[in-house]
Design an enzyme around this catalytic site. Structure first.
Site, mmCIF file in Angstrom:
data_model
loop_
_atom_site.group_PDB
_atom_site.id
_atom_site.type_symbol
_atom_site.label_atom_id
_atom_site.label_comp_id
_atom_site.label_asym_id
_atom_site.label_seq_id
_atom_site.Cartn_x
_atom_site.Cartn_y
_atom_site.Cartn_z
ATOM 1 N N ASP A 85 -85.107 -9.061 -17.829
ATOM 2 C CA ASP A 85 -83.737 -9.073 -17.341
ATOM 3 C C ASP A 85 -83.218 -7.632 -17.415
ATOM 4 O OD1 ASP A 85 -81.075 -10.114 -16.702
ATOM 5 O OD2 ASP A 85 -80.624 -9.734 -18.808
ATOM 6 N N ASP A 102 -79.231 -6.313 -17.129
ATOM 7 C CA ASP A 102 -77.972 -6.137 -17.860
ATOM 8 C C ASP A 102 -78.002 -6.904 -19.182
ATOM 9 O OD1 ASP A 102 -76.154 -4.754 -15.732
ATOM 10 O OD2 ASP A 102 -77.109 -6.410 -14.667
ATOM 11 N N ASP A 135 -81.604 -12.019 -22.278
ATOM 12 C CA ASP A 135 -80.544 -12.039 -23.293
ATOM 13 C C ASP A 135 -79.667 -13.269 -23.226
ATOM 14 O OD1 ASP A 135 -79.189 -11.396 -20.888
ATOM 15 O OD2 ASP A 135 -77.640 -10.298 -21.987
#
Length: 223
Positions: free
Chosen positions: A13, A15, A174
């Site tokens: 991922d 961001d 995240d």
């Protein structure tokens, strides 16, 4: 997850996992809200809005300040895109341990992909401006396919272009978006504890392990 063989690929991922882009996203949201005549949200509030893509971010900004009708969201998205194009990458920071981990995976011959819900118009420039674009042979953005995370299609698309089976790759993210997409794609997933996770405690998300730094993934994956 020691039962999994050594990976042929790792998907990341963007961001909240590789980059702390909240300062730029927050500033673009602030400028958007001011232009629309609405009160802007604090950075920490914007942090809880990030994860499901640009349109969702804009919609949540509007909804938290009043109405968020479809026409209002469409108009606000255009405003946001204009402002974000200006500030994208200005204050974004690479998280500690990220470059070290990417270098180690590269040295081990593990192909890597970036799979993000950020629109492609902003993904490429951000990867270039932060100097980590070279690590990824494949990038899948939020508008590359009709579906984005938590749908498994972006992860499967990345694996197909890397030429590896999904069950031989790992996802590192995240949020629940990443975990759900990985589970649906049939691959193990690790979550970092320092990301955004849409305000949800990351230790409440079902995954194969938590990482306080991306370098913590190395002994888990390079076995």
């Amino acid at each position: 997850m020691s039962a999994h063989r050594a990976p042929t690929a790792v998907l990341f991922d963007l961001d909240g996992t590789l980059l702390d882009s909240i300062p730029d996203l927050s500033e673009a949201c602030r400028r958007m809200m001011v232009e629309l005549g609405r009160p802007p949200h604090p950075l920490e509030v914007i942090r809880t809005f990030v994860g499901k893509g640009m349109i969702n971010l804009v919609r949540r900004c509007l909804a938290e300040s009043g109405s968020a009708e479809a026409a209002e969201v469409d108009a606000a998205v255009d405003v946001f895109r204009r402002h974000y194009a200006v500030v994208n990458g200005e204050r974004t920071m690479i998280y500690p341990g990220v470059v070290e981990a990417l270098v180690a995976f590269e040295a081990a011959g593990v192909p890597m992909a970036c799979v993000t819900n950020k629109p492609g118009a902003f993904t490429g420039p951000l990867l270039e401006r932060t100097g980590i674009a070279r690590f990824f042979s494949v990038t899948v953005s939020g508008d590359t396919l009709p579906d984005k995370k938590p749908h498994p299609a972006p992860l499967l698309h990345a694996c197909a272009h890397l030429g590896v089976p999904a069950d031989a790759a790992w996802m590192i993210g995240d949020s629940a978006n990443d975990a759900e997409a990985a589970r649906a794609a049939g691959m193990p997933v690790l979550l970092v504890t320092y990301g955004y996770s849409e305000g949800r405690p990351v230790d409440s998300i079902e995954c194969d392990g938590l990482l306080s730094s991306l370098v913590d993934a190395l002994p888990r994956i390079l076995t």
